[in-house]
Each structure stands twice: as structure tokens, then as C-alpha cells.
Design a protein around this motif. Structure first.
Motif, mmCIF file in Angstrom:
data_model
loop_
_atom_site.group_PDB
_atom_site.id
_atom_site.type_symbol
_atom_site.label_atom_id
_atom_site.label_comp_id
_atom_site.label_asym_id
_atom_site.label_seq_id
_atom_site.Cartn_x
_atom_site.Cartn_y
_atom_site.Cartn_z
ATOM 1 N N CYS A 80 0.818 -1.207 0.000
ATOM 2 C CA CYS A 80 0.000 0.000 0.000
ATOM 3 C C CYS A 80 0.859 1.268 0.000
ATOM 4 N N ASN A 93 -0.079 4.063 0.934
ATOM 5 C CA ASN A 93 -0.505 4.887 2.066
ATOM 6 C C ASN A 93 0.013 4.344 3.401
ATOM 7 N N CYS A 94 -0.144 3.029 3.618
ATOM 8 C CA CYS A 94 0.214 2.471 4.929
ATOM 9 C C CYS A 94 1.203 1.323 4.839
ATOM 10 N N CYS A 108 -4.099 -0.717 -0.110
ATOM 11 C CA CYS A 108 -4.627 -1.949 0.466
ATOM 12 C C CYS A 108 -6.146 -1.828 0.643
ATOM 13 N N CYS A 114 -7.336 0.965 3.119
ATOM 14 C CA CYS A 114 -7.227 2.328 2.612
ATOM 15 C C CYS A 114 -8.172 2.555 1.429
HETATM 16 ZN ZN LIG Z 1 -3.224 0.892 3.264
#
Ligand SMILES: [Zn+2]
Length: 58
Positions: free
Chosen positions: A16, A18-19, A42, A45
């Protein structure tokens, strides 16, 4: 994206943006099986639900 023709499948190779979680979300055509879209995020997100970290809940 149409719910009736597309479905989400896990991309185990992705992480991901983002994370950092894995897998990320791929969208395939339910009828043809062709890849329609490969997301950088993911499940959690993508849908904003912690439960969606698990592909079983997609
Ligand atoms: Zn994520």
C-alpha cells in the motif's frame, strides 16, 4: 466501476502506498477475468474500513 461486472482480488506483490500493508487491491472483470485496474492501496485504505485489510471481507 460497476459492482455487477467487476470484483476485487488481492495483489500479493503490492504494498500500500498509504500504509505499506499487503496485499493491494486489483479490480478484475468478473466475466472475462481481465485486469481492469490495479490500485496502489490496500483494502483498508481503499474502502476506509479496518475490516477490509483482510481480502476475505472484500
Ligand atoms: Zn493501506
Amino acid at each position: 466501476m460497476s459492482e455487477s461486472t467487476s470484483m476485487a482480488v488481492p495483489n500479493e506483490k503490492g504494498s500500500c502506498c498509504n500504509c505499506g500493508a499487503s496485499p493491494t487491491v486489483d479490480i478484475i472483470n468478473r466475466t472475462t477475468g481481465n485486469l481492469e485496474m490495479s490500485l496502489d492501496t490496500c483494502g483498508a485504505c481503499t474502502w476506509g474500513e479496518a475490516d477490509c485489510l483482510d481480502p476475505e471481507n472484500w
